[in-house]
Design a protein around this motif. Structure first.
Motif, PDB file in Angstrom:
ATOM      1  N   ASN A 129       0.843  -1.195   0.000  1.00  0.00           N
ATOM      2  CA  ASN A 129       0.000   0.000   0.000  1.00  0.00           C
ATOM      3  C   ASN A 129       0.878   1.246   0.000  1.00  0.00           C
ATOM      4  O   ASN A 129       0.906   1.992  -0.970  1.00  0.00           O
ATOM      5  CB  ASN A 129      -0.940  -0.007   1.201  1.00  0.00           C
ATOM      6  N   MET A 130       1.628   1.446   1.075  1.00  0.00           N
ATOM      7  CA  MET A 130       2.528   2.601   1.107  1.00  0.00           C
ATOM      8  C   MET A 130       3.578   2.437   2.191  1.00  0.00           C
ATOM      9  O   MET A 130       3.425   1.653   3.138  1.00  0.00           O
ATOM     10  CB  MET A 130       1.751   3.903   1.318  1.00  0.00           C
ATOM     11  N   ALA A 131       4.658   3.175   1.997  1.00  0.00           N
ATOM     12  CA  ALA A 131       5.724   3.254   2.993  1.00  0.00           C
ATOM     13  C   ALA A 131       6.089   4.717   3.136  1.00  0.00           C
ATOM     14  O   ALA A 131       5.740   5.553   2.293  1.00  0.00           O
ATOM     15  CB  ALA A 131       6.932   2.425   2.563  1.00  0.00           C
ATOM     16  N   GLY A 132       6.793   5.048   4.212  1.00  0.00           N
ATOM     17  CA  GLY A 132       7.162   6.447   4.401  1.00  0.00           C
ATOM     18  C   GLY A 132       8.071   6.630   5.585  1.00  0.00           C
ATOM     19  O   GLY A 132       8.387   5.687   6.314  1.00  0.00           O
ATOM     20  N   ALA A 189       3.930   6.128  -2.098  1.00  0.00           N
ATOM     21  CA  ALA A 189       2.619   5.474  -2.118  1.00  0.00           C
ATOM     22  C   ALA A 189       2.410   4.633  -3.367  1.00  0.00           C
ATOM     23  O   ALA A 189       2.602   5.105  -4.498  1.00  0.00           O
ATOM     24  CB  ALA A 189       1.514   6.527  -2.015  1.00  0.00           C
ATOM     25  N   ASN A 190       2.005   3.396  -3.150  1.00  0.00           N
ATOM     26  CA  ASN A 190       1.525   2.536  -4.229  1.00  0.00           C
ATOM     27  C   ASN A 190       0.005   2.619  -4.296  1.00  0.00           C
ATOM     28  O   ASN A 190      -0.585   2.618  -5.368  1.00  0.00           O
ATOM     29  CB  ASN A 190       1.988   1.094  -3.993  1.00  0.00           C
ATOM     30  N   GLY A 191      -0.625   2.695  -3.125  1.00  0.00           N
ATOM     31  CA  GLY A 191      -2.062   2.903  -3.013  1.00  0.00           C
ATOM     32  C   GLY A 191      -2.357   4.297  -2.484  1.00  0.00           C
ATOM     33  O   GLY A 191      -1.443   5.009  -2.052  1.00  0.00           O
ATOM     34  N   ILE A 213       5.013  10.143  -4.821  1.00  0.00           N
ATOM     35  CA  ILE A 213       5.865  10.585  -3.720  1.00  0.00           C
ATOM     36  C   ILE A 213       5.300  11.900  -3.207  1.00  0.00           C
ATOM     37  O   ILE A 213       5.225  12.890  -3.940  1.00  0.00           O
ATOM     38  CB  ILE A 213       7.329  10.768  -4.162  1.00  0.00           C
ATOM     39  N   VAL A 214       4.855  11.887  -1.959  1.00  0.00           N
ATOM     40  CA  VAL A 214       4.195  13.045  -1.363  1.00  0.00           C
ATOM     41  C   VAL A 214       5.077  13.570  -0.230  1.00  0.00           C
ATOM     42  O   VAL A 214       5.354  12.839   0.732  1.00  0.00           O
ATOM     43  CB  VAL A 214       2.796  12.694  -0.844  1.00  0.00           C
TER      44      VAL A 214
END
Length: 289
Positions: A129-132, A189-191, A213-214
């Motif tokens: 889903n996402m990493a950060g 983010a992938n999702g 990329i946020v």
């Protein structure tokens, strides 16, 4: 179908799942067996064993962390990932359309359709889903080992992290583009959404081979909290302190130790962070609209 369940989720979940599988799964279409995890990482092992045993669908019963472990065992195979949401935030399950109700999710498995989606890799570890890193990474680390879950627990830890986290100078390389910025948080983010419908990357697609990329840049703390409605409305990109990019590979270098999360699971990492999008490497079941 193989259902992989974390028994630490409680006997109430186990009883509810058993009852709903009896009532709502289409037994003319599916045979199933339930497996229980015994330790961290065991869900990945069980998923691989299920594939080797010939199961065609492996269902993760739990939250985003459980889904991450099961999905990691299915990457590159022909087995499909199904989801029965039983976590706190259920970000990926909500995005895909499984909802929060166990009975409803089981019914949706009966007619769900197969779809190939991308996988993310961060320093050798999968996320879907996402990493950060930064603020949200600190929240995930603060939540590790907490018995109390749910929205109120996340809210309180978010306030705690928001007050104590200091933005860090980061160098971000994205498919040849280089940005140096003082960052409060960086999400790869992938999702599109965290749990509870907080959309940090509302235009993210899970099958385009790219990350969103946020970057949340340094700003007065009140602005971050004031922007919460924007994440619920899907217009976070309109905030003045937000920068948004798209890339398939990302390298991030920040000063000091990094608080990181992968699908909501908090870890600490030193040194450079390498993110890579591996296109369409996981088959998932998506409920019909």
């Amino acid at each position: 179908m193989a259902f992989i369940v974390n028994p630490k989720a409680g006997t109430r979940l186990q009883n509810s799942l058993s009852k709903n599988l009896d009532l709502h799964l289409n037994h003319r279409l599916f045979e199933y067996k339930t497996f229980f995890t015994e330790r961290p990482g065991h869900a990945t092992e069980l998923a691989r064993e299920a594939v080797a045993a010939g199961f065609e669908i492996v269902v993760a019963v739990g939250g985003d962390g459980s889904i991450n472990e099961v999905a990691a065992g299915l990457v590159g195979t022909q087995a499909a990932l199904g989801i029965v949401p039983a976590g706190s935030g259920n970000g990926l399950a909500m995005h895909l359309g499984y909802g929060r109700d166990i009975a409803g999710a089981v019914r949706k498995l009966n007619s769900a359709e197969e779809k190939w989606v991308d996988c993310g890799i961060l320093n050798g570890r999968y996320f879907f889903n996402m990493a950060g890193l930064g603020f949200d990474g600190l929240v995930s680390n603060l939540m590790q080992g907490q018995e109390k879950r749910g929205f109120s627990a996340y809210f309180l830890k978010s306030v705690e992290a928001g007050l104590q986290f200091e933005p860090k100078n980061c160098r971000i390389e994205m498919d040849g583009q280089v940005i140096s910025e003082k960052c409060f948080a960086v999400t790869v983010a992938n999702g599109p959404m965290y749990g509870y419908n907080f959309q940090i990357a509302p235009d993210a697609l899970m099958d385009d081979g790219l990350f969103e990329i946020v970057i949340l840049k340094d700003a007065p703390r009140w602005q971050y909290f004031a922007a919460v409605p924007s994440t619920l409305m899907g217009n976070i990109y309109d905030e003045s302190f937000v920068a948004h990019f798209r890339a398939g590979k990302v390298k991030i270098t920040c000063e000091g130790e990094n608080f990181v999360h992968l699908d909501g699971e908090g870890v600490k990492m030193d040194g450079e962070l390498f993110f890579e999008n591996r296109g369409k490497c996981l088959k998932i079941l998506v409920p019909k609209k």
